[in-house]
Design a protein around this motif. Structure first.
Motif, PDB file in Angstrom:
ATOM      1  N   ARG A   1      -4.778   7.909   0.122  1.00  0.00           N
ATOM      2  CA  ARG A   1      -4.848   7.193  -1.149  1.00  0.00           C
ATOM      3  C   ARG A   1      -3.713   7.585  -2.164  1.00  0.00           C
ATOM      4  NH1 ARG A   1      -9.949   5.355  -0.964  1.00  0.00           N
ATOM      5  NH2 ARG A   1      -9.964   4.481  -3.059  1.00  0.00           N
ATOM      6  N   LEU A   2      -2.887   6.544  -2.345  1.00  0.00           N
ATOM      7  CA  LEU A   2      -1.850   6.493  -3.077  1.00  0.00           C
ATOM      8  C   LEU A   2      -1.969   6.050  -4.607  1.00  0.00           C
ATOM      9  CD1 LEU A   2       1.232   7.340  -3.220  1.00  0.00           C
ATOM     10  CD2 LEU A   2       1.886   5.136  -2.796  1.00  0.00           C
ATOM     11  N   LYS A   3      -1.888   7.095  -5.555  1.00  0.00           N
ATOM     12  CA  LYS A   3      -1.857   6.629  -7.033  1.00  0.00           C
ATOM     13  C   LYS A   3      -0.576   6.276  -7.429  1.00  0.00           C
ATOM     14  CE  LYS A   3      -5.319   8.724  -9.844  1.00  0.00           C
ATOM     15  NZ  LYS A   3      -5.811  10.065 -10.315  1.00  0.00           N
ATOM     16  N   ILE A   4      -0.436   5.069  -7.981  1.00  0.00           N
ATOM     17  CA  ILE A   4       0.900   4.684  -8.257  1.00  0.00           C
ATOM     18  C   ILE A   4       0.711   4.190  -9.500  1.00  0.00           C
ATOM     19  CG2 ILE A   4       0.408   2.150  -7.176  1.00  0.00           C
ATOM     20  CD1 ILE A   4       3.460   2.775  -5.989  1.00  0.00           C
ATOM     21  N   ALA A   5       1.945   4.408 -10.394  1.00  0.00           N
ATOM     22  CA  ALA A   5       2.060   3.868 -11.747  1.00  0.00           C
ATOM     23  C   ALA A   5       2.896   2.557 -11.770  1.00  0.00           C
ATOM     24  CB  ALA A   5       2.818   4.818 -12.680  1.00  0.00           C
ATOM     25  N   MET A   6       2.486   1.557 -12.635  1.00  0.00           N
ATOM     26  CA  MET A   6       2.946   0.395 -12.276  1.00  0.00           C
ATOM     27  C   MET A   6       2.940  -0.217 -13.966  1.00  0.00           C
ATOM     28  SD  MET A   6       0.885  -1.400  -9.325  1.00  0.00           S
ATOM     29  CE  MET A   6       2.021  -2.676  -9.104  1.00  0.00           C
ATOM     30  N   ALA A   7       4.246  -0.879 -14.223  1.00  0.00           N
ATOM     31  CA  ALA A   7       4.367  -1.724 -15.569  1.00  0.00           C
ATOM     32  C   ALA A   7       3.433  -2.821 -15.388  1.00  0.00           C
ATOM     33  CB  ALA A   7       5.830  -1.956 -15.600  1.00  0.00           C
ATOM     34  N   ASP A   8       3.236  -3.310 -14.282  1.00  0.00           N
ATOM     35  CA  ASP A   8       2.393  -4.598 -14.243  1.00  0.00           C
ATOM     36  C   ASP A   8       1.487  -4.265 -13.060  1.00  0.00           C
ATOM     37  OD1 ASP A   8       1.094  -6.978 -13.922  1.00  0.00           O
ATOM     38  OD2 ASP A   8       2.857  -8.477 -13.218  1.00  0.00           O
ATOM     39  N   PRO A   9       0.207  -3.643 -13.345  1.00  0.00           N
ATOM     40  CA  PRO A   9      -0.677  -3.332 -12.380  1.00  0.00           C
ATOM     41  C   PRO A   9      -1.409  -4.589 -11.735  1.00  0.00           C
ATOM     42  CG  PRO A   9      -1.537  -2.619 -14.469  1.00  0.00           C
ATOM     43  CD  PRO A   9      -0.211  -3.364 -14.878  1.00  0.00           C
ATOM     44  N   GLU A  10      -1.276  -5.730 -12.180  1.00  0.00           N
ATOM     45  CA  GLU A  10      -1.796  -7.026 -11.807  1.00  0.00           C
ATOM     46  C   GLU A  10      -0.831  -7.788 -10.624  1.00  0.00           C
ATOM     47  OE1 GLU A  10      -4.788  -8.996 -14.953  1.00  0.00           O
ATOM     48  OE2 GLU A  10      -2.787  -8.599 -15.930  1.00  0.00           O
ATOM     49  N   ASP A  11       0.339  -7.029 -10.325  1.00  0.00           N
ATOM     50  CA  ASP A  11       1.199  -7.469  -9.406  1.00  0.00           C
ATOM     51  C   ASP A  11       0.680  -7.369  -7.761  1.00  0.00           C
ATOM     52  OD1 ASP A  11       3.353  -8.461  -7.921  1.00  0.00           O
ATOM     53  OD2 ASP A  11       4.865  -7.606  -9.308  1.00  0.00           O
ATOM     54  N   VAL A  12      -0.132  -8.195  -7.623  1.00  0.00           N
ATOM     55  CA  VAL A  12      -0.763  -8.329  -5.978  1.00  0.00           C
ATOM     56  C   VAL A  12       0.125  -7.929  -5.026  1.00  0.00           C
ATOM     57  CG1 VAL A  12      -2.435  -9.381  -4.599  1.00  0.00           C
ATOM     58  CG2 VAL A  12      -2.888  -9.454  -6.927  1.00  0.00           C
TER      59      VAL A  12
ATOM     60  N   LEU B   1       3.077   1.378   3.828  1.00  0.00           N
ATOM     61  CA  LEU B   1       2.797   2.801   3.930  1.00  0.00           C
ATOM     62  C   LEU B   1       1.461   3.332   4.267  1.00  0.00           C
ATOM     63  CD1 LEU B   1       3.608   3.669   0.075  1.00  0.00           C
ATOM     64  CD2 LEU B   1       5.043   4.346   2.052  1.00  0.00           C
ATOM     65  N   ASP B   2       0.715   2.133   4.767  1.00  0.00           N
ATOM     66  CA  ASP B   2      -0.582   2.056   5.460  1.00  0.00           C
ATOM     67  C   ASP B   2      -1.528   3.144   4.745  1.00  0.00           C
ATOM     68  OD1 ASP B   2      -2.436   1.574   7.435  1.00  0.00           O
ATOM     69  OD2 ASP B   2      -1.682   3.402   8.802  1.00  0.00           O
ATOM     70  N   CYS B   3      -1.693   2.918   3.507  1.00  0.00           N
ATOM     71  CA  CYS B   3      -2.581   3.742   2.767  1.00  0.00           C
ATOM     72  C   CYS B   3      -3.462   2.783   1.753  1.00  0.00           C
ATOM     73  CB  CYS B   3      -2.157   4.856   2.274  1.00  0.00           C
ATOM     74  SG  CYS B   3      -0.699   4.510   1.146  1.00  0.00           S
ATOM     75  N   VAL B   4      -4.372   3.382   1.144  1.00  0.00           N
ATOM     76  CA  VAL B   4      -5.019   2.723  -0.061  1.00  0.00           C
ATOM     77  C   VAL B   4      -4.289   2.778  -1.323  1.00  0.00           C
ATOM     78  CG1 VAL B   4      -7.150   2.551  -1.456  1.00  0.00           C
ATOM     79  CG2 VAL B   4      -7.303   3.021   1.021  1.00  0.00           C
ATOM     80  N   ILE B   5      -3.945   1.903  -1.856  1.00  0.00           N
ATOM     81  CA  ILE B   5      -2.973   1.798  -3.224  1.00  0.00           C
ATOM     82  C   ILE B   5      -4.353   1.862  -4.480  1.00  0.00           C
ATOM     83  CG2 ILE B   5      -1.448   0.694  -4.649  1.00  0.00           C
ATOM     84  CD1 ILE B   5      -0.363   1.891  -1.937  1.00  0.00           C
ATOM     85  N   GLU B   6      -3.980   2.742  -5.239  1.00  0.00           N
ATOM     86  CA  GLU B   6      -4.747   3.101  -6.525  1.00  0.00           C
ATOM     87  C   GLU B   6      -3.880   2.721  -7.876  1.00  0.00           C
ATOM     88  OE1 GLU B   6      -6.923   6.721  -6.493  1.00  0.00           O
ATOM     89  OE2 GLU B   6      -8.168   6.107  -4.814  1.00  0.00           O
ATOM     90  N   PRO B   7      -3.695   1.521  -8.279  1.00  0.00           N
ATOM     91  CA  PRO B   7      -2.820   1.315  -9.285  1.00  0.00           C
ATOM     92  C   PRO B   7      -3.320   1.995 -10.746  1.00  0.00           C
ATOM     93  CG  PRO B   7      -3.997  -0.665  -9.016  1.00  0.00           C
ATOM     94  CD  PRO B   7      -4.468   0.264  -7.997  1.00  0.00           C
ATOM     95  N   CYS B   8      -2.213   2.461 -11.405  1.00  0.00           N
ATOM     96  CA  CYS B   8      -2.157   2.987 -12.612  1.00  0.00           C
ATOM     97  C   CYS B   8      -1.541   2.025 -13.789  1.00  0.00           C
ATOM     98  CB  CYS B   8      -2.225   4.599 -12.585  1.00  0.00           C
ATOM     99  SG  CYS B   8      -3.175   5.526 -11.890  1.00  0.00           S
TER     100      CYS B   8
END
Length: 558
Positions: A98-109, A119-126
């Motif tokens: 599970r990869l936590k990632i900071a995003m300026a636009d977390p709604e960018d699907v 990366l073949d992992c689950v993305i957890e946007p912040c």
């Protein structure tokens, strides 16, 4: 266009006490004038702290808000720096797939899906501030670069002797250390959002300064003996004559710096201690601002819009060098650009490439000047013509003739205020009846620095300043200085404007050869908002500071 998502988001901010009902109402009103903007962007432009908006968005989306302190020393996964910069993301933490990632636009699907696939992992946007992300990524860029100090060790050995022969100068300019030093100076300027690089030889050293948000800052002090090597390298890149050190020269560099294609205008002048160099950085990939983003208040914008949609006449944008005149011209052309109009520009240089518009670059060496180019443009059946600058009577005369024969003309002049444009044209030799019959409006403008949203604080206004600004407001805002704004308290700039509409009263005064002061007094009596008045409004809204407005404006007529 106000969407249900925006309205719901606004209600959440209101309910949580982040904004007042008045602020929300005003933001929604402004959104109708800028339908492509999100409500959060508009609130930040109005002076609501970015962190406040992001915390509200965090609650709405049900995802964490993270600040700069949560970013890792180095990213936990390998991603290209360019990909992170283009999408404004920072990988934070990877654990159990599970990869936590900071995003300026977390709604960018699209970005989230792309990361999942690669990366073949689950993305957890912040959600995080785009300024914090940019600052972090710039630091990563700098870590990967060799520092100026490290390069200087190699270059100093090359520069021990100062050769006079051209071949020696060319050889020195092609040394690996010198090449890297000049590249790093330019890359650092690009990363720090500088518009200009000043390289100035002094008696015992070479001073390097960057102009950021209109203000010059010292960045490097290099040994005096390195000046010939640096100057030779820059002159070689810009195709100047390396042997000529007694006369000013102009040149141009095109290259990729900081991951972006940059066009650089280079100017040299001989000084007592050697050649002083100024490099103007033009990022052609930077999208130009819209009229709404320039900083015009809704009332001024409405009046200006009515001007630029007229079928013929001349509109002038005035102000000193570096006041954003060209940006206003581009924004104006973009607003009226349509398939049924032919628009031609003649510029020096072409700063932004615009779709659907014919752009010509001045080339004085082959005889293509503003005047000669304009003479040919009018034979191309244009509807709208933009002349980069009216510098002489010949150019002014052709532009006015074009306005008289059914064209809409945009251009710039160097004057202190809007009324001064009319007297300036007449001083050039243009007949007053031609000015009165062609000129339909003049905009004067200045750029002021925006208060940094990350360190914006309130302060009590001294009585003396209240009297000077003619306000009754007890509380204003300023930036305390933080890492994001390099401890200046400011980040970015916004325009302040003075719009003079040429009506029958003003035309009669032009015919009577009224002075600039008389024209100014009349325009104010007819409702013209002055530069200082517009600036003070932005001060009271917390967009800029009183010091900035006082720095760039003069006292209004009593």
């Amino acid at each position: 266009m106000k969407t249900k998502k925006d309205i719901d988001f606004g209600k959440l901010l209101l309910r949580e006490g982040f904004i007042s009902e008045e602020v929300l109402s005003r933001a929604l009103e402004l959104q109708t004038e800028a339908p492509d903007k999100k409500l959060g962007e508009i609130l930040i432009e109005m002076g609501v702290p970015e962190e406040t908006v992001l915390k509200g968005l965090s609650r709405k989306l049900g995802i964490p808000f993270v600040d700069r302190n949560s970013f890792p020393e180095t990213p936990p996964v390998e991603l290209s720096l360019e990909f992170m910069k283009n999408n404004l993301i920072v990988p934070l933490h990877l654990e159990d797939g599970r990869l936590k990632i900071a995003m300026a636009d977390p709604e960018d699907v699209e970005v989230i899906d792309s990361l999942k696939a690669s990366l073949d992992c689950v993305i957890e946007p912040c959600i995080a501030s785009k300024y914090a992300i940019n600052e972090y990524l710039e630091r990563l860029s700098r870590i990967k670069e060799t520092t100026v100090r490290e390069i200087m060790v190699d270059v100093e050995e090359i520069a021990e002797e100062v050769p006079e022969e051209v071949n020696h100068l060319k050889g020195m300019a092609q040394e690996k250390g010198v090449i890297r030093l000049v590249d790093v100076l330019i890359e650092n300027a690009v990363n720090q959002r500088a518009s200009d690089i000043h390289i100035e030889p002094e008696e015992t050293r070479v001073r390097v300064r960057y102009r950021i948000d209109g203000i010059l800052y010292d960045r490097e002090f290099l040994p005096r003996k390195m000046q010939p090597a640096i100057t030779s390298r820059i002159k070689l890149l810009s195709q100047m004559n390396i042997a000529e050190r007694r006369l000013p020269q102009d040149g141009r560099i095109k290259g990729t710096y900081g991951g972006r294609p940059i066009d650089i205008r280079v100017s040299t002048i001989p000084t007592v201690y050697g050649e002083s160099i100024v490099m103007r950085l033009l990022d052609k990939e930077t999208s130009f601002l819209t009229l709404e983003e320039l900083g015009m208040d809704p009332e001024t914008l409405k009046k200006y819009e009515s001007l630029i949609h007229k079928p013929y006449g001349m509109i002038l944008i005035t102000g000193p060098t570096g006041s954003g005149k060209t940006t206003t011209l581009y924004a104006s052309l973009d607003r009226i650009n349509s398939p049924d109009k032919k628009i031609i520009t003649i510029e020096e240089p072409v700063e932004y490439l615009m779709k659907g518009i014919n752009q010509i670059q001045v080339k004085p060496k082959i005889g293509l000047t503003f005047a000669s180019g304009l003479r040919h443009i009018v034979r191309q059946d244009p509807d709208v013509i933009m002349v980069g600058e009216i510098r002489d009577l010949e150019t002014a005369g052709i532009a006015i003739h074009a306005a008289l024969t059914g064209h809409l003309i945009f251009s710039t002049l160097h004057t202190n205020d809007a009324p001064g444009a009319m007297t300036r044209l007449m001083d050039m030799g243009v007949e007053n009846y031609l000015v009165s019959s062609t000129l339909i409006g003049v905009v004067a403008q200045r750029l002021v620095r925006r208060i940094c949203n990350s360190c914006r604080v309130e302060y009590r206004v001294p009585e003396e300043l209240k009297r000077e600004l003619r306000i009754n407001q007890d509380i204003l805002w300023r930036g305390e200085g933080c890492e994001k704004c390099s401890n200046t308290g400011y980040r970015g700039r916004i325009g302040i404007f003075e719009l003079l509409l040429v009506n029958d009263d003003i035309r009669n005064m032009i015919m009577a050869k009224a002075t600039s002061r008389e024209l100014r007094e009349k325009a104010i009596s007819l409702g013209m908002k002055t530069l200082r008045q517009d600036g003070i409004e932005k001060v009271t809204k917390g967009i800029t500071t009183a010091e900035e407005v006082l720095r760039v404006t003069q006292q209004d007529i009593e």
